[in-house]
Write a protein that holds these residues in place. Structure first.
Motif, PDB file in Angstrom:
ATOM      1  N   ALA A  20      42.971  43.785  41.709  1.00 26.50           N
ATOM      2  CA  ALA A  20      44.221  43.510  41.002  1.00 26.50           C
ATOM      3  C   ALA A  20      44.674  42.106  41.385  1.00 26.50           C
ATOM      4  O   ALA A  20      44.758  41.777  42.563  1.00 26.50           O
ATOM      5  N   ALA A  21      44.946  41.285  40.372  1.00 25.43           N
ATOM      6  CA  ALA A  21      45.338  39.896  40.620  1.00 25.43           C
ATOM      7  C   ALA A  21      46.014  39.332  39.378  1.00 25.43           C
ATOM      8  O   ALA A  21      45.857  39.874  38.280  1.00 25.43           O
ATOM      9  N   PRO A  22      46.753  38.235  39.534  1.00 24.94           N
ATOM     10  CA  PRO A  22      47.376  37.607  38.364  1.00 24.94           C
ATOM     11  C   PRO A  22      46.362  37.261  37.274  1.00 24.94           C
ATOM     12  O   PRO A  22      46.673  37.378  36.082  1.00 24.94           O
ATOM     13  N   ALA A  23      45.170  36.861  37.669  1.00 27.88           N
ATOM     14  CA  ALA A  23      44.148  36.479  36.693  1.00 27.88           C
ATOM     15  C   ALA A  23      43.718  37.646  35.812  1.00 27.88           C
ATOM     16  O   ALA A  23      43.182  37.444  34.721  1.00 27.88           O
ATOM     17  N   PHE A  24      43.964  38.868  36.291  1.00 29.52           N
ATOM     18  CA  PHE A  24      43.560  40.050  35.535  1.00 29.52           C
ATOM     19  C   PHE A  24      44.761  40.757  34.913  1.00 29.52           C
ATOM     20  O   PHE A  24      44.677  41.925  34.525  1.00 29.52           O
ATOM     21  N   SER A  25      45.891  40.049  34.833  1.00 32.61           N
ATOM     22  CA  SER A  25      47.116  40.526  34.172  1.00 32.61           C
ATOM     23  C   SER A  25      47.785  41.692  34.885  1.00 32.61           C
ATOM     24  O   SER A  25      48.527  42.465  34.272  1.00 32.61           O
ATOM     25  N   ASP A  26      47.544  41.831  36.191  1.00 29.96           N
ATOM     26  CA  ASP A  26      48.205  42.889  36.945  1.00 29.96           C
ATOM     27  C   ASP A  26      49.626  42.512  37.342  1.00 29.96           C
ATOM     28  O   ASP A  26      50.461  43.381  37.571  1.00 29.96           O
ATOM     29  N   HIS A  27      49.904  41.204  37.473  1.00 23.84           N
ATOM     30  CA  HIS A  27      51.207  40.758  37.951  1.00 23.84           C
ATOM     31  C   HIS A  27      52.158  40.528  36.786  1.00 23.84           C
ATOM     32  O   HIS A  27      52.428  39.404  36.383  1.00 23.84           O
ATOM     33  N   VAL A  28      52.648  41.631  36.256  1.00 20.38           N
ATOM     34  CA  VAL A  28      53.668  41.620  35.204  1.00 20.38           C
ATOM     35  C   VAL A  28      54.702  42.677  35.567  1.00 20.38           C
ATOM     36  O   VAL A  28      54.398  43.651  36.249  1.00 20.38           O
ATOM     37  N   ASN A  29      55.934  42.485  35.126  1.00 21.26           N
ATOM     38  CA  ASN A  29      56.950  43.476  35.487  1.00 21.26           C
ATOM     39  C   ASN A  29      57.069  44.593  34.456  1.00 21.26           C
ATOM     40  O   ASN A  29      57.677  45.630  34.736  1.00 21.26           O
ATOM     41  N   TRP A  77      46.296  48.160  43.621  1.00 25.54           N
ATOM     42  CA  TRP A  77      47.480  48.930  43.288  1.00 25.54           C
ATOM     43  C   TRP A  77      47.786  49.897  44.431  1.00 25.54           C
ATOM     44  O   TRP A  77      46.881  50.477  45.034  1.00 25.54           O
ATOM     45  N   THR A  78      49.071  50.070  44.734  1.00 30.78           N
ATOM     46  CA  THR A  78      49.472  51.001  45.790  1.00 30.78           C
ATOM     47  C   THR A  78      49.830  52.377  45.233  1.00 30.78           C
ATOM     48  O   THR A  78      50.104  53.300  45.997  1.00 30.78           O
ATOM     49  N   THR A  79      49.838  52.517  43.923  1.00 36.04           N
ATOM     50  CA  THR A  79      50.149  53.795  43.289  1.00 36.04           C
ATOM     51  C   THR A  79      48.884  54.618  43.105  1.00 36.04           C
ATOM     52  O   THR A  79      47.774  54.088  43.022  1.00 36.04           O
ATOM     53  N   ARG A  80      49.083  55.935  43.025  1.00 34.84           N
ATOM     54  CA  ARG A  80      47.942  56.798  42.723  1.00 34.84           C
ATOM     55  C   ARG A  80      47.517  56.626  41.268  1.00 34.84           C
ATOM     56  O   ARG A  80      46.344  56.798  40.946  1.00 34.84           O
TER      57      ARG A  80
END
Length: 228
Positions: A20-29, A77-80
């Protein structure tokens, strides 16, 4: 991007890292989800709705600032539960439900990656996981607009501004979203109630409504972040 169709001969030894990283579009609210994800997503993430050019879409709220995902740490990700749009990784569905992979994606071929195929040529567990996510997204895209429009038409979705108080750290307002109106949900009766129960929308609305309790977890994570 260079998408090619996966083949268990040509790509027998191919691995793909789960990151998970900004480059893979994970960092969005705000991240879109489809109705089939509500049951698992509502256990950990707040579900809200937004109007767009294509109609109403459902989203999970992941942060309070633009580009902030409070549920990602140290590249994971820290979620299940992780939304299907991210679980698909660098893959897409091609003709005839064939899975395609973007060979230019930095996760592809990584030394710490997971195998895509078993030794005998069948799909490895990770590829099965990806296929399920891709099929869920395709199915969801076919029905989500009608489902969300029906929820709005029955008065269950209302425009809201989420006001979040972080004490000394200040406050936030999350606007331009809709949420399930719990009062309207409780007031359903007669034919409308029966119809929504029969087509599964009552359950979907109930799960979306209960998910808003997860805003407390969002506040907790944001408070911890601001305190660092």
């Amino acid at each position: 991007m260079t998408f090619v169709t996966l083949d268990n001969v040509d790509h027998a030894d191919l691995t793909v890292a789960v990151r998970a990283a900004p480059a893979f579009s994970d960092h969005v609210n705000l991240m879109p989800i489809v109705p089939a994800e509500f049951e698992e997503a509502q256990r950990e993430l707040p579900i809200v709705f937004r109007r767009g050019e294509g109609g109403i879409r459902a989203f999970v709220l992941l942060g309070l600032d633009r580009g902030e995902n409070l549920f990602v740490a140290d590249g994971h990700w820290t979620t299940r539960y992780v939304p299907a749009i991210q679980r698909r990784g660098p893959f897409a569905l091609g003709a005839g439900d064939a899975i395609e992979v973007d060979l230019n994606d930095p996760r592809v071929g990584a030394a710490d990656g997971l195998p895509l195929f078993r030794d005998h040529g069948g799909d490895a567990p990770y590829l099965e996981h990806v296929r399920a996510a891709l099929l869920m997204l395709r199915e969801g895209a076919q029905h989500e607009q009608a489902i969300h429009a029906d929820l709005a038409a029955t008065g269950l979705l209302r425009d809201v501004t989420l006001r979040i108080d972080l004490g000394d750290a200040g406050g936030y307002e999350v606007g331009d979203v809709m949420a399930v109106d719990q009062a309207a949900l409780a007031a359903l009766s007669g034919g409308v109630l029966e119809r929504l129960h029969a087509n599964g929308l009552l359950r979907a609305a109930t799960m979306a409504a209960s998910s808003l309790g997860n805003v407390d977890r969002l506040i907790e994570l944001k408070t911890l972040k601001e305190a660092r």
